[in-house]
Design a protein around this motif. Structure first.
Motif, PDB file in Angstrom:
ATOM      1  N   LYS A  94      75.145  83.928  21.260  1.00 15.74           N
ATOM      2  CA  LYS A  94      73.896  83.455  21.871  1.00 15.74           C
ATOM      3  C   LYS A  94      73.483  82.091  21.322  1.00 15.74           C
ATOM      4  O   LYS A  94      72.826  81.308  22.008  1.00 15.74           O
ATOM      5  CB  LYS A  94      72.769  84.462  21.630  1.00 15.74           C
ATOM      6  N   ILE A  97      73.957  78.594  23.157  1.00 17.84           N
ATOM      7  CA  ILE A  97      73.040  78.018  24.151  1.00 17.84           C
ATOM      8  C   ILE A  97      72.168  76.932  23.510  1.00 17.84           C
ATOM      9  O   ILE A  97      71.969  75.858  24.082  1.00 17.84           O
ATOM     10  CB  ILE A  97      72.155  79.113  24.781  1.00 17.84           C
ATOM     11  N   PHE A 107      80.500  78.367  31.519  1.00 22.54           N
ATOM     12  CA  PHE A 107      81.051  79.375  30.625  1.00 22.54           C
ATOM     13  C   PHE A 107      82.528  79.489  30.997  1.00 22.54           C
ATOM     14  O   PHE A 107      82.866  79.886  32.112  1.00 22.54           O
ATOM     15  CB  PHE A 107      80.378  80.735  30.815  1.00 22.54           C
ATOM     16  N   THR A 131      74.665  90.171  28.348  1.00 26.59           N
ATOM     17  CA  THR A 131      74.113  89.205  27.388  1.00 26.59           C
ATOM     18  C   THR A 131      73.485  88.010  28.097  1.00 26.59           C
ATOM     19  O   THR A 131      72.376  87.577  27.755  1.00 26.59           O
ATOM     20  CB  THR A 131      75.209  88.698  26.433  1.00 26.59           C
ATOM     21  N   PHE A 132      74.170  87.486  29.114  1.00 29.81           N
ATOM     22  CA  PHE A 132      73.705  86.264  29.779  1.00 29.81           C
ATOM     23  C   PHE A 132      73.048  86.518  31.133  1.00 29.81           C
ATOM     24  O   PHE A 132      72.490  85.593  31.730  1.00 29.81           O
ATOM     25  CB  PHE A 132      74.863  85.279  29.926  1.00 29.81           C
ATOM     26  N   THR A 136      74.923  84.405  35.214  1.00 27.38           N
ATOM     27  CA  THR A 136      76.222  84.120  34.603  1.00 27.38           C
ATOM     28  C   THR A 136      77.250  83.625  35.611  1.00 27.38           C
ATOM     29  O   THR A 136      77.937  82.621  35.382  1.00 27.38           O
ATOM     30  CB  THR A 136      76.774  85.379  33.904  1.00 27.38           C
ATOM     31  N   THR A 140      80.279  80.423  35.611  1.00 27.94           N
ATOM     32  CA  THR A 140      81.498  80.925  34.962  1.00 27.94           C
ATOM     33  C   THR A 140      82.767  80.505  35.697  1.00 27.94           C
ATOM     34  O   THR A 140      82.876  80.654  36.908  1.00 27.94           O
ATOM     35  CB  THR A 140      81.465  82.462  34.859  1.00 27.94           C
ATOM     36  N   TYR A 208      72.957  76.326  32.380  1.00 24.51           N
ATOM     37  CA  TYR A 208      72.423  77.631  31.993  1.00 24.51           C
ATOM     38  C   TYR A 208      71.436  77.374  30.860  1.00 24.51           C
ATOM     39  O   TYR A 208      71.804  76.844  29.803  1.00 24.51           O
ATOM     40  CB  TYR A 208      73.546  78.558  31.530  1.00 24.51           C
ATOM     41  N   LEU A 213      68.521  82.837  29.287  1.00 23.80           N
ATOM     42  CA  LEU A 213      68.932  83.779  28.245  1.00 23.80           C
ATOM     43  C   LEU A 213      67.795  84.731  27.897  1.00 23.80           C
ATOM     44  O   LEU A 213      68.010  85.943  27.746  1.00 23.80           O
ATOM     45  CB  LEU A 213      69.376  83.009  27.001  1.00 23.80           C
TER      46      LEU A 213
END
Length: 301
Positions: A94, A97, A107, A131-132, A136, A140, A208, A213
């Protein structure tokens, strides 16, 4: 439905993407660090693991100027680390970020070309996704690492050979690339950067953000709370119902030779059984940690 407005999605030409910020994600041993070095060329320097043991224990940021474009790469610890829990690794990931303020463009999810796409890979993807959060996919790209560059037909055959892998690539809108980290000339880097620039262009140049987050963290906490309530409910119901049945049967049989009717005995026995069943369930849940506020989502999977 897209999370971007029409105004935010105004076209941005790929050759006008003057800076690319990339965060490398994946499990231990897939070639994240080597890929970072290949992308950055002589300005790399990420330590590379020689086996399955991880060498990247914390986020590391490096950059280089490539074809008049600043490229920033953040290497992150690999999941499925033998020496750290996934929770510890995620907490460090994390941090990537904040290292890429205002946030990463891409990502880069690193997978080994040709490897079986197992339950372990699926669980890692779930961890990254939770998590994201929902934003995401738009950021990605998948990078398959392999000793030799593969023709497009062979790459697509491999992707289509597994429905879960195909689902991942489809969710990422077929944004993927196959890399040869042993290529000393780094011939594949310009094509990869161009693909990422095109992806960033389609996203309107957006990154992002830390706010995304935080949104993902809030959603994950909500999911954990909902799962906890459901898990506790199920755990209580089974022994409670069992207690009712046992109590009813015991009360019914005991009343046969006494002063009360069998029906009354069954009713009293059922009530007592329900109380005892719920009590036992509560005790078992407490011992197992269901009431512990630190309980993780994995306890209910």
């Amino acid at each position: 439905m897209s999370c971007f407005s029409k105004k935010e999605m105004e076209p941005l030409e790929a050759d006008k993407v003057k800076e690319l910020t990339i965060v490398l994600l994946g499990k231990v041993g897939v070639g994240k660090s080597a890929s970072g070095n290949t992308i950055l060329g002589n300005e790399g320097g990420f330590p590379i693991a020689t086996g399955i043991r991880a060498t990247t224990m914390e986020c590391c940021k490096k950059h280089n100027e490539i074809n008049n474009r600043k490229v920033v790469v953040v290497d992150t610890p690999g999941l499925s680390n033998l020496n750290r829990t996934n929770e510890e690794v995620v907490a460090e990931i994390k941090r990537s970020i904040s290292l890429t303020d205002p946030g990463p463009h891409v990502f880069l999810l690193v997978l080994k070309f040709g490897d079986r796409f197992t339950e372990e890979e699926i669980n890692i993807l779930k961890i990254i996704r939770s998590t994201f959060g929902k934003n995401t996919n738009a950021h990605t790209m998948i990078l398959f690492t392999n000793k030799d560059q593969k023709p497009k037909e062979e790459s697509e055959h491999y992707i289509r050979s597994n429905k879960d892998l195909l689902g991942l690539v489809t969710a990422c809108k077929w944004n993927y690339h196959v890399f040869d980290n042993n290529d000393q000339e780094h011939n594949e880097v310009p094509e990869l950067l161009e693909k990422m620039s095109t992806m960033v262009q389609k996203a309107g140049g957006l990154v992002y953000t830390p706010e995304m987050l935080k949104e993902a963290e809030t959603e994950l906490r909500k999911q954990e709370q909902d799962a906890g309530k459901e898990g506790k409910s199920v755990s209580l119901e089974i022994p409670t119902y069992a207690g009712v049945l046992v109590g009813c049967a015991t009360g019914y049989l005991a009343a046969g030779g006494g002063t009360m009717t069998s029906a009354a005995g069954a009713a009293i026995g059922g009530g007592v059984g329900a109380i005892l069943g719920a009590g036992v369930a509560g005790l078992v849940m407490y011992v197992k940690g269901y009431f512990d506020p630190k309980t993780t989502r994995g306890d209910w999977l």
